[in-house]
Motif scaffolding. Structure first.
Motif, PDB file in Angstrom:
ATOM      1  N   VAL A 185      -4.106  -0.787  -8.207  1.00  0.00           N
ATOM      2  CA  VAL A 185      -5.360  -0.060  -7.983  1.00  0.00           C
ATOM      3  C   VAL A 185      -5.074   1.257  -7.275  1.00  0.00           C
ATOM      4  CG1 VAL A 185      -7.657  -0.150  -6.935  1.00  0.00           C
ATOM      5  CG2 VAL A 185      -6.600  -2.256  -7.786  1.00  0.00           C
ATOM      6  N   TYR A 186      -5.606   2.327  -7.813  1.00  0.00           N
ATOM      7  CA  TYR A 186      -5.499   3.669  -7.223  1.00  0.00           C
ATOM      8  C   TYR A 186      -6.835   4.033  -6.592  1.00  0.00           C
ATOM      9  CZ  TYR A 186      -5.615   8.865  -7.396  1.00  0.00           C
ATOM     10  OH  TYR A 186      -5.757  10.205  -7.104  1.00  0.00           O
ATOM     11  N   ILE A 187      -6.809   4.481  -5.338  1.00  0.00           N
ATOM     12  CA  ILE A 187      -7.980   5.015  -4.643  1.00  0.00           C
ATOM     13  C   ILE A 187      -7.688   6.476  -4.369  1.00  0.00           C
ATOM     14  CG2 ILE A 187      -9.484   4.791  -2.628  1.00  0.00           C
ATOM     15  CD1 ILE A 187      -8.386   1.903  -2.325  1.00  0.00           C
ATOM     16  N   SER A 188      -8.482   7.368  -4.937  1.00  0.00           N
ATOM     17  CA  SER A 188      -8.091   8.779  -4.967  1.00  0.00           C
ATOM     18  C   SER A 188      -8.198   9.485  -3.636  1.00  0.00           C
ATOM     19  CB  SER A 188      -8.936   9.532  -6.002  1.00  0.00           C
ATOM     20  OG  SER A 188     -10.271   9.704  -5.547  1.00  0.00           O
ATOM     21  N   GLY A 196      -4.437   9.585  -0.778  1.00  0.00           N
ATOM     22  CA  GLY A 196      -5.027   8.482  -1.508  1.00  0.00           C
ATOM     23  C   GLY A 196      -4.139   7.263  -1.312  1.00  0.00           C
ATOM     24  N   PHE A 197      -4.449   6.191  -2.025  1.00  0.00           N
ATOM     25  CA  PHE A 197      -3.706   4.946  -1.857  1.00  0.00           C
ATOM     26  C   PHE A 197      -3.528   4.264  -3.204  1.00  0.00           C
ATOM     27  CE2 PHE A 197      -6.236   5.735   1.943  1.00  0.00           C
ATOM     28  CZ  PHE A 197      -5.319   5.609   2.970  1.00  0.00           C
ATOM     29  N   VAL A 198      -2.391   3.594  -3.377  1.00  0.00           N
ATOM     30  CA  VAL A 198      -2.180   2.701  -4.503  1.00  0.00           C
ATOM     31  C   VAL A 198      -1.861   1.322  -3.938  1.00  0.00           C
ATOM     32  CG1 VAL A 198      -0.751   2.129  -6.494  1.00  0.00           C
ATOM     33  CG2 VAL A 198      -1.448   4.495  -6.111  1.00  0.00           C
ATOM     34  N   VAL A 209       0.865  -1.177   0.000  1.00  0.00           N
ATOM     35  CA  VAL A 209       0.000   0.000   0.000  1.00  0.00           C
ATOM     36  C   VAL A 209       0.902   1.228   0.000  1.00  0.00           C
ATOM     37  CG1 VAL A 209      -1.815   1.257   1.217  1.00  0.00           C
ATOM     38  CG2 VAL A 209      -1.758  -1.252   1.310  1.00  0.00           C
ATOM     39  N   THR A 210       0.766   2.055  -1.023  1.00  0.00           N
ATOM     40  CA  THR A 210       1.510   3.307  -1.102  1.00  0.00           C
ATOM     41  C   THR A 210       0.556   4.465  -0.882  1.00  0.00           C
ATOM     42  OG1 THR A 210       3.071   2.359  -2.694  1.00  0.00           O
ATOM     43  CG2 THR A 210       2.971   4.761  -2.550  1.00  0.00           C
ATOM     44  N   ALA A 211       0.855   5.322   0.081  1.00  0.00           N
ATOM     45  CA  ALA A 211       0.073   6.539   0.263  1.00  0.00           C
ATOM     46  C   ALA A 211       0.484   7.536  -0.813  1.00  0.00           C
ATOM     47  CB  ALA A 211       0.317   7.133   1.644  1.00  0.00           C
ATOM     48  N   VAL A 212      -0.516   8.158  -1.430  1.00  0.00           N
ATOM     49  CA  VAL A 212      -0.233   9.132  -2.489  1.00  0.00           C
ATOM     50  C   VAL A 212      -0.917  10.453  -2.146  1.00  0.00           C
ATOM     51  CG1 VAL A 212       0.136   7.414  -4.289  1.00  0.00           C
ATOM     52  CG2 VAL A 212      -2.182   8.258  -3.860  1.00  0.00           C
ATOM     53  N   PRO A 213      -0.426  11.559  -2.694  1.00  0.00           N
ATOM     54  CA  PRO A 213      -0.969  12.862  -2.306  1.00  0.00           C
ATOM     55  C   PRO A 213      -2.385  13.089  -2.809  1.00  0.00           C
ATOM     56  CG  PRO A 213       0.677  13.093  -4.030  1.00  0.00           C
ATOM     57  CD  PRO A 213       0.721  11.665  -3.607  1.00  0.00           C
TER      58      PRO A 213
END
Length: 269
Positions: A163-166, A152-154, A126-130
């Motif tokens: 999968v990207y969750i915005s 968000g999360f990838v 799980v990568t946290a994204v801005p």
């Protein structure tokens, strides 16, 4: 006394929007729930919930991890959602949210990662994204956040669709940076609905509107795009019809995956 509701069977490589932003993802043998909101309709301070979930939390069975883009607003984290998340074995959220929530929350800043072991012996990362929770020119706090800290999360792993969750992001610039840094996103859960709050940012959207949701899909190049966060709360101003129209205008209907809440959608075409 009626019999309890049956548990929701697992659907490998699939996602289900259950209401508001709340999405269940079955991926790599793990059950993941993002931004849990399970309260009945009613007021939540200055926000009003208009619909309950299509699936209640008691039907989800054993959940492996809960993802919370931010704990600051009830439309992403209501009372029953909070209780559900705090009962999970792991809750991944913002660094400030983890400090407020305590165990089992772990805070992630943008681009931080956390790995979970899958039942098949592999890993899910799980990568946290801005995310920018408002207009690009919105006033920023001392930490550089618009409105509040949001991520968000990838989700990615060997043999799995990425999968990207915005989360509540209104910024196409941010989506572009995510697509540049993490190529090959196969599916996106996009918080659309053009949420607008009286008195904030001249009532400009604090989440993707329909046109920008279609633009995000184009930037990501993902073959599956699942809208969430577009119905169930009074401050969501664009619904399913507007989203479908925007994707059609952009020539992107083939990559739009939208259905009644409570419907499983595959994460690969």
């Amino acid at each position: 006394m009626g019999s309890p509701s049956p548990l929701l069977p697992r659907h490998a490589g699939s996602a289900m929007v259950v209401g508001g932003p709340t999405t269940v993802l079955d991926l790599g043998g793990l059950r993941i729930v993002s931004d849990p909101t399970f309260d009945a309709p009613g007021p939540h301070g200055y926000l009003t919930k208009t619909e309950g979930p299509a699936v209640t939390e008691d039907r989800l069975g054993d959940v492996d991890v809960v993802l919370v883009s931010h704990d600051n607003h009830a439309d992403n984290f209501d009372d029953r959602g909070r209780a559900f998340a705090l009962a999970a074995p792991l809750l991944l959220t913002t660094t400030s949210g983890a400090a407020r929530l305590g165990s089992p929350a772990k805070g992630l800043a943008a681009w931080d990662t956390h790995s979970l072991r899958r039942p098949d012996g592999g890993e899910l990362t799980v990568t946290a994204v801005p995310a920018v929770h408002g207009p690009e020119d919105g006033e920023r706090d001392p930490d550089g956040d618009v409105n509040c800290q949001v991520i968000g999360f990838v989700l990615a792993g060997d043999g799995l669709p990425t999968v990207y969750i915005s989360g509540d992001n209104a910024s196409i610039r941010t989506v572009t940076e995510i697509a540049r840094r993490i190529p090959g996103i196969a599916a996106a859960v996009l918080h659309a609905g053009a949420a607008r709050v009286p008195g904030k940012f001249r009532e400009r959207p604090v989440s993707l509107d329909s046109v920008r949701a279609a633009a995000a899909a184009a930037v990501l190049g993902a073959p599956v795009n699942i809208p969430a966060h577009y119905t169930g709360w009074a401050h969501f101003t664009e619904g399913r019809e507007a989203i479908e129209h925007a994707f059609d205008d952009a020539g992107l209907t083939p990559v739009l995956a939208i259905a009644d809440h409570g419907t499983w959608l595959p994460l690969t075409p």
